[in-house]
Design a protein around this motif. Structure first.
Motif, PDB file in Angstrom:
ATOM      1  N   ALA A  59       0.898  -1.407  -0.053  1.00  0.00           N
ATOM      2  CA  ALA A  59       0.019  -0.186  -0.088  1.00  0.00           C
ATOM      3  C   ALA A  59       1.006   1.169  -0.111  1.00  0.00           C
ATOM      4  O   ALA A  59       1.814   1.239   0.685  1.00  0.00           O
ATOM      5  N   THR A  60       0.730   2.250  -0.926  1.00  0.00           N
ATOM      6  CA  THR A  60       1.588   3.361  -1.328  1.00  0.00           C
ATOM      7  C   THR A  60       0.671   4.554  -1.051  1.00  0.00           C
ATOM      8  O   THR A  60      -0.157   4.945  -1.555  1.00  0.00           O
ATOM      9  N   HIS A  61       1.412   5.612  -0.086  1.00  0.00           N
ATOM     10  CA  HIS A  61       0.688   6.723  -0.232  1.00  0.00           C
ATOM     11  C   HIS A  61       1.036   7.638  -1.355  1.00  0.00           C
ATOM     12  O   HIS A  61       2.329   7.833  -1.694  1.00  0.00           O
ATOM     13  N   ALA A  62       0.018   8.000  -2.021  1.00  0.00           N
ATOM     14  CA  ALA A  62       0.298   8.756  -3.175  1.00  0.00           C
ATOM     15  C   ALA A  62      -0.772  10.029  -3.313  1.00  0.00           C
ATOM     16  O   ALA A  62      -1.994   9.582  -3.644  1.00  0.00           O
ATOM     17  N   ILE A  63      -0.380  11.266  -3.177  1.00  0.00           N
ATOM     18  CA  ILE A  63      -1.580  12.209  -3.431  1.00  0.00           C
ATOM     19  C   ILE A  63      -1.445  13.016  -4.878  1.00  0.00           C
ATOM     20  O   ILE A  63      -2.373  13.318  -5.438  1.00  0.00           O
ATOM     21  N   GLY A  64      -0.099  13.490  -5.103  1.00  0.00           N
ATOM     22  CA  GLY A  64      -0.082  14.226  -6.288  1.00  0.00           C
ATOM     23  C   GLY A  64      -0.183  13.424  -7.673  1.00  0.00           C
ATOM     24  O   GLY A  64       0.040  12.093  -7.495  1.00  0.00           O
ATOM     25  N   ASP A  65      -0.252  14.019  -8.655  1.00  0.00           N
ATOM     26  CA  ASP A  65      -0.379  13.395 -10.123  1.00  0.00           C
ATOM     27  C   ASP A  65       0.921  12.730 -10.490  1.00  0.00           C
ATOM     28  O   ASP A  65       0.896  11.494 -10.981  1.00  0.00           O
ATOM     29  N   ARG A  66       2.182  12.941 -10.080  1.00  0.00           N
ATOM     30  CA  ARG A  66       3.310  12.876 -10.370  1.00  0.00           C
ATOM     31  C   ARG A  66       3.561  11.464  -9.624  1.00  0.00           C
ATOM     32  O   ARG A  66       4.160  10.403  -9.997  1.00  0.00           O
ATOM     33  N   GLY A  67       3.374  11.796  -8.176  1.00  0.00           N
ATOM     34  CA  GLY A  67       3.543  10.755  -7.040  1.00  0.00           C
ATOM     35  C   GLY A  67       2.499   9.479  -7.440  1.00  0.00           C
ATOM     36  O   GLY A  67       3.117   8.315  -7.663  1.00  0.00           O
ATOM     37  N   ASN A  68       1.285   9.610  -8.100  1.00  0.00           N
ATOM     38  CA  ASN A  68       0.600   8.633  -8.384  1.00  0.00           C
ATOM     39  C   ASN A  68       1.049   7.979  -9.639  1.00  0.00           C
ATOM     40  O   ASN A  68       1.071   6.713  -9.717  1.00  0.00           O
ATOM     41  N   ARG A  69       1.597   8.461 -10.535  1.00  0.00           N
ATOM     42  CA  ARG A  69       2.143   8.108 -11.983  1.00  0.00           C
ATOM     43  C   ARG A  69       3.631   7.099 -11.503  1.00  0.00           C
ATOM     44  O   ARG A  69       3.615   5.945 -12.124  1.00  0.00           O
ATOM     45  N   LEU A 115       2.089   4.027 -10.134  1.00  0.00           N
ATOM     46  CA  LEU A 115       1.553   3.184 -11.012  1.00  0.00           C
ATOM     47  C   LEU A 115       2.783   2.394 -12.031  1.00  0.00           C
ATOM     48  O   LEU A 115       2.398   1.365 -12.332  1.00  0.00           O
ATOM     49  N   ASP A 116       3.828   3.375 -12.317  1.00  0.00           N
ATOM     50  CA  ASP A 116       4.559   2.807 -13.306  1.00  0.00           C
ATOM     51  C   ASP A 116       5.630   1.631 -12.386  1.00  0.00           C
ATOM     52  O   ASP A 116       5.895   0.468 -12.926  1.00  0.00           O
ATOM     53  N   THR A 117       5.690   1.821 -11.117  1.00  0.00           N
ATOM     54  CA  THR A 117       6.496   0.834 -10.213  1.00  0.00           C
ATOM     55  C   THR A 117       5.781  -0.315 -10.164  1.00  0.00           C
ATOM     56  O   THR A 117       6.164  -1.540 -10.192  1.00  0.00           O
ATOM     57  N   TYR A 118       4.683  -0.395  -9.748  1.00  0.00           N
ATOM     58  CA  TYR A 118       3.525  -1.284  -9.505  1.00  0.00           C
ATOM     59  C   TYR A 118       3.264  -2.096 -10.826  1.00  0.00           C
ATOM     60  O   TYR A 118       3.380  -3.376 -10.902  1.00  0.00           O
ATOM     61  N   GLU A 119       3.272  -1.571 -12.035  1.00  0.00           N
ATOM     62  CA  GLU A 119       3.022  -2.378 -13.526  1.00  0.00           C
ATOM     63  C   GLU A 119       4.525  -3.027 -13.552  1.00  0.00           C
ATOM     64  O   GLU A 119       4.366  -4.335 -13.829  1.00  0.00           O
ATOM     65  N   HIS A 120       5.398  -2.422 -13.426  1.00  0.00           N
ATOM     66  CA  HIS A 120       6.650  -3.282 -13.654  1.00  0.00           C
ATOM     67  C   HIS A 120       7.038  -4.419 -12.522  1.00  0.00           C
ATOM     68  O   HIS A 120       7.247  -5.415 -13.028  1.00  0.00           O
ATOM     69  N   ALA A 121       6.610  -4.289 -11.165  1.00  0.00           N
ATOM     70  CA  ALA A 121       6.613  -5.349 -10.370  1.00  0.00           C
ATOM     71  C   ALA A 121       5.649  -6.570 -10.534  1.00  0.00           C
ATOM     72  O   ALA A 121       6.087  -7.614 -10.360  1.00  0.00           O
ATOM     73  N   LEU A 122       4.533  -5.954 -10.862  1.00  0.00           N
ATOM     74  CA  LEU A 122       3.521  -6.901 -11.091  1.00  0.00           C
ATOM     75  C   LEU A 122       3.768  -7.903 -12.355  1.00  0.00           C
ATOM     76  O   LEU A 122       3.149  -8.767 -12.371  1.00  0.00           O
ATOM     77  N   ALA A 123       4.499  -7.290 -13.407  1.00  0.00           N
ATOM     78  CA  ALA A 123       4.887  -8.118 -14.548  1.00  0.00           C
ATOM     79  C   ALA A 123       6.142  -9.078 -14.328  1.00  0.00           C
ATOM     80  O   ALA A 123       6.145  -9.929 -14.991  1.00  0.00           O
ATOM     81  N   GLY A 124       6.587  -8.761 -13.125  1.00  0.00           N
ATOM     82  CA  GLY A 124       7.695  -9.757 -13.009  1.00  0.00           C
ATOM     83  C   GLY A 124       7.456 -10.923 -12.255  1.00  0.00           C
ATOM     84  O   GLY A 124       6.098 -11.357 -12.090  1.00  0.00           O
ATOM     85  N   GLN A 125       8.528 -11.860 -12.117  1.00  0.00           N
ATOM     86  CA  GLN A 125       8.120 -13.309 -11.652  1.00  0.00           C
ATOM     87  C   GLN A 125       7.902 -13.234 -10.153  1.00  0.00           C
ATOM     88  O   GLN A 125       8.382 -12.154  -9.403  1.00  0.00           O
ATOM     89  N   GLY A 126       7.015 -14.065  -9.792  1.00  0.00           N
ATOM     90  CA  GLY A 126       6.548 -13.938  -8.149  1.00  0.00           C
ATOM     91  C   GLY A 126       5.322 -13.031  -7.731  1.00  0.00           C
ATOM     92  O   GLY A 126       5.060 -12.974  -6.752  1.00  0.00           O
ATOM     93  N   ALA A 127       4.948 -12.439  -8.749  1.00  0.00           N
ATOM     94  CA  ALA A 127       3.892 -11.470  -8.449  1.00  0.00           C
ATOM     95  C   ALA A 127       2.306 -12.295  -7.963  1.00  0.00           C
ATOM     96  O   ALA A 127       2.168 -13.214  -9.002  1.00  0.00           O
ATOM     97  N   PRO A 128       1.854 -12.294  -7.064  1.00  0.00           N
ATOM     98  CA  PRO A 128       0.624 -12.790  -6.556  1.00  0.00           C
ATOM     99  C   PRO A 128      -0.328 -12.391  -7.513  1.00  0.00           C
ATOM    100  O   PRO A 128      -0.714 -11.329  -7.959  1.00  0.00           O
ATOM    101  N   PRO A 129      -1.293 -13.593  -8.117  1.00  0.00           N
ATOM    102  CA  PRO A 129      -2.375 -13.182  -9.006  1.00  0.00           C
ATOM    103  C   PRO A 129      -3.576 -12.378  -8.161  1.00  0.00           C
ATOM    104  O   PRO A 129      -4.187 -11.443  -8.917  1.00  0.00           O
ATOM    105  N   ASP A 130      -3.462 -12.646  -7.127  1.00  0.00           N
ATOM    106  CA  ASP A 130      -4.839 -11.713  -6.450  1.00  0.00           C
ATOM    107  C   ASP A 130      -4.057 -10.668  -5.459  1.00  0.00           C
ATOM    108  O   ASP A 130      -4.161 -10.876  -4.050  1.00  0.00           O
ATOM    109  N   HIS A 131      -3.298 -10.048  -5.588  1.00  0.00           N
ATOM    110  CA  HIS A 131      -2.239  -9.049  -4.914  1.00  0.00           C
ATOM    111  C   HIS A 131      -3.074  -7.946  -4.106  1.00  0.00           C
ATOM    112  O   HIS A 131      -2.862  -7.671  -3.032  1.00  0.00           O
ATOM    113  N   ARG A 132      -4.103  -7.169  -4.741  1.00  0.00           N
ATOM    114  CA  ARG A 132      -4.755  -6.432  -4.034  1.00  0.00           C
ATOM    115  C   ARG A 132      -3.878  -5.045  -3.600  1.00  0.00           C
ATOM    116  O   ARG A 132      -4.042  -4.562  -2.341  1.00  0.00           O
TER     117      ARG A 132
END
Length: 573
Positions: free
Chosen positions: A372-382, A385-402
């Motif tokens: 869970a990550t605190h993100a308030i501004g549009d740059r912070g949120n982007r 999102l970029d970091t999550y997308e990269h990490a979730l595309a990698g090996q070991g990403a849980p299918p129901d990560h939430r």
């Protein structure tokens, strides 16, 4: 009064709260098996279950361990369980226990022990409250306060140490801003910080990573933003164990009094988890705490080494980590893609270096820990999102990560669909919108409001919308969250028609955000969030129906009682 008296008698009869040591395996009775005996049947004029199979009933029954056995009509359930204790809620409305999906219990407790500066309309009012508080504070102790907001003052500018010095020339004063992302010190506190850090450590033109010292002529003015706050806080005396226990006790009492049966506590240290664990061992936790570790520190290391934590009594768990990306909008620390409209040249702060953040996300992923990550501004949120997308595309990403984005306050409209695509939870706080609306457009300009506090945009895309308060930043009262979500107005009914009214929620959607979807955000939907067989008997007794009263009255609902595991933990009397 008859219903209230009954609840009071029930509370006396249930002095020892029954905890289920096997809550992790909650199930309804197997088909064909002998049905367990009910310990109690509660009847009420109306019970909203959030269970699609039976969305509205007039009775629920539960066993001695606080597990729901059945829901249905009052006459049928009383006949089905003739020897069960009958709890008559009369003309009240019962809803599933309310869950605050983003809050800070220890900080609430500390705020309750500090000078309350929330709502102060001027610096003079702040000083008046501080003088009253200081008169009863221990001799020589730092004067601590919480809740100032320069946006409420006529000048709307940051204060200075000099504003405090006339009233407190020698005694250190440290006051946290309402969002917890800035602190205000007097000169005595600055001297203490300089002694701890080095005589000239606060001066010059340097800035700490992830923070900002507000200066004039190279000298600190008295305001410290985000990570810079630690320069003052390191000089403060350590809190005693008794003080910390008192803070937690007060916070828990305030939470259940406002109808909360669960809290997602964002940023819990190893030491604070140990304190909560002691409370759980002693049967002193009146609600459920989903604790999220405080960043890439000791608590996360413990999760990686020992696995996800859950107390056997079922009221305390830690299975996630709360990380930070940026600061807050009110102190101009939220990271924006373009300059602040009311401060050209400032695009906010990244509290965490993006590379370090990415490493922490991958570490949590590989340990099976929810992020869970605190993100308030549009740059912070982007960046998140970029970091999550990269990490979730990698090996070991849980299918129901939430995985969650906490606040998601200002998001570029083109980034909002990414929440749905990445199957993220948007953890948002309705009262932030109604608190920020007087000045949000000045910070952002009109165009960026399209992605600001955009609850409806998220919900319409199918994003899980978990609602909370961020207390003590906002009040520890989910009824105010329901009101703000449905009206997008303050308690005085302003502005007419609501602020950015296209983003309003219905009362049913708002209630779901504090029940079903909050439970899902914590992987708890098999235990709480609904009133259905096999789940826990966590519920709130209200004087009126939140799905039927005028929207303007949602904040005025009366909490008659709060029940957890089939036992009352708060009654209005």
């Amino acid at each position: 009064m008859r219903a209230r008296a009954f609840f009071a008698l029930s509370l006396l009869a249930a002095a020892c709260i029954v905890l289920d040591a096997h809550a992790a395996t909650d199930t309804a009775a197997a088909p064909g098996a002998t049905e367990p005996e009910a310990a109690a049947v509660l009847t009420a004029r109306r019970i909203h279950t959030e269970d699609p199979a039976q969305p509205q009933v007039t009775a629920i029954a539960w066993d001695a361990q606080g597990r729901i056995l059945a829901t249905g009509e009052a006459k049928q359930l009383r006949a089905r369980y003739p020897v069960a204790r009958h709890v008559d809620a009369g003309d009240a409305t019962v809803v599933p226990g309310l869950i605050d999906a983003h809050a800070h219990l220890m900080e609430l407790g500390y705020a309750l022990l500090r000078a309350d500066l929330s709502g102060a309309a001027s610096k003079d009012e702040v000083l008046q409250r501080l003088r009253v508080f200081a008169a009863s504070a221990p001799e020589g102790a730092w004067i601590e306060g919480w809740g100032w907001d320069q946006n409420r003052w006529p000048e709307q500018t940051f204060p200075t140490a000099a504003d405090l010095d006339a009233a407190f020339p020698d005694r250190p004063v440290w006051l946290l801003r309402i969002d917890g992302h800035a602190g205000w010190a007097n000169s005595a506190a600055l001297r203490a910080a300089a002694t701890a850090e080095g005589a000239r450590a606060l001066e010059g033109d340097w800035q700490p990573d992830g923070g900002r010292i507000v200066r004039e002529g190279g000298r600190p003015t008295g305001v410290f933003v985000d990570a810079a706050m630690r320069l003052v806080e390191r000089a403060m005396p350590a809190r005693s164990e008794a003080y910390r226990a008192e803070a937690l006790s007060r916070a828990l009492a305030a939470a259940v009094a406002n109808g909360l049966t669960g809290v997602h506590d964002m940023g819990v240290s190893r030491e604070d988890l140990a304190l909560m664990r002691r409370f759980a061992d002693e049967g002193r936790l009146p609600l459920r705490i989903d604790a999220y570790a405080d960043g890439d520190r000791e608590a996360l290391a413990d999760l990686c080494e020992h696995g996800l934590y859950r107390h056997p009594a079922g009221r305390l768990e830690m299975r996630g980590v709360k990380l930070f990306m940026d600061g807050a909008l009110g102190s101009r620390g939220a990271a924006l893609l373009a300059d602040y409209s009311d401060e050209p040249g400032n695009r906010g702060l990244l509290v965490t270096d993006p590379a370090a953040f990415g490493a922490a996300v991958v570490k949590a992923r590989d340990c099976g820990v929810q992020v869970a990550t605190h993100a308030i501004g549009d740059r912070g949120n982007r960046i998140v999102l970029d970091t999550y997308e990269h990490a979730l595309a990698g090996q070991g990403a849980p299918p129901d990560h939430r995985w969650r984005v906490e606040h998601a306050q200002v998001v570029a409209p083109e980034d909002i669909p990414r929440f749905a695509r990445l199957r993220l939870v948007a953890s948002m706080q309705p009262t932030h919108a109604t608190s920020d609306m007087p000045w949000a457009e000045a910070r952002l300009g009109h165009d960026r409001l399209a992605g600001a506090y955009a609850w409806r945009r998220f919900l319409d895309l199918g994003v899980t919308l978990a609602l909370g308060s961020d207390f003590p930043v906002e009040q520890v009262d989910p009824r105010l969250g329901l009101h703000a979500a449905v009206t997008r107005q303050d308690r005085a009914g302003q502005p007419p028609g609501g602020w950015l009214p296209g983003q309003r929620l219905t009362a049913a959607e708002a209630l779901r955000g504090f029940t079903v979807d909050a439970a899902r955000a914590g992987h708890d939907e098999a235990r709480v969030g609904r009133l259905a067989p096999g789940l826990r008997a966590d519920f709130v007794v209200l004087d009126r129906d939140p799905l039927a009263v005028p929207a303007a009255e949602l904040g005025d609902l009366e909490v008659r009682a709060t029940w957890v595991d089939g036992q009352p933990v708060h009654t209005a009397d």
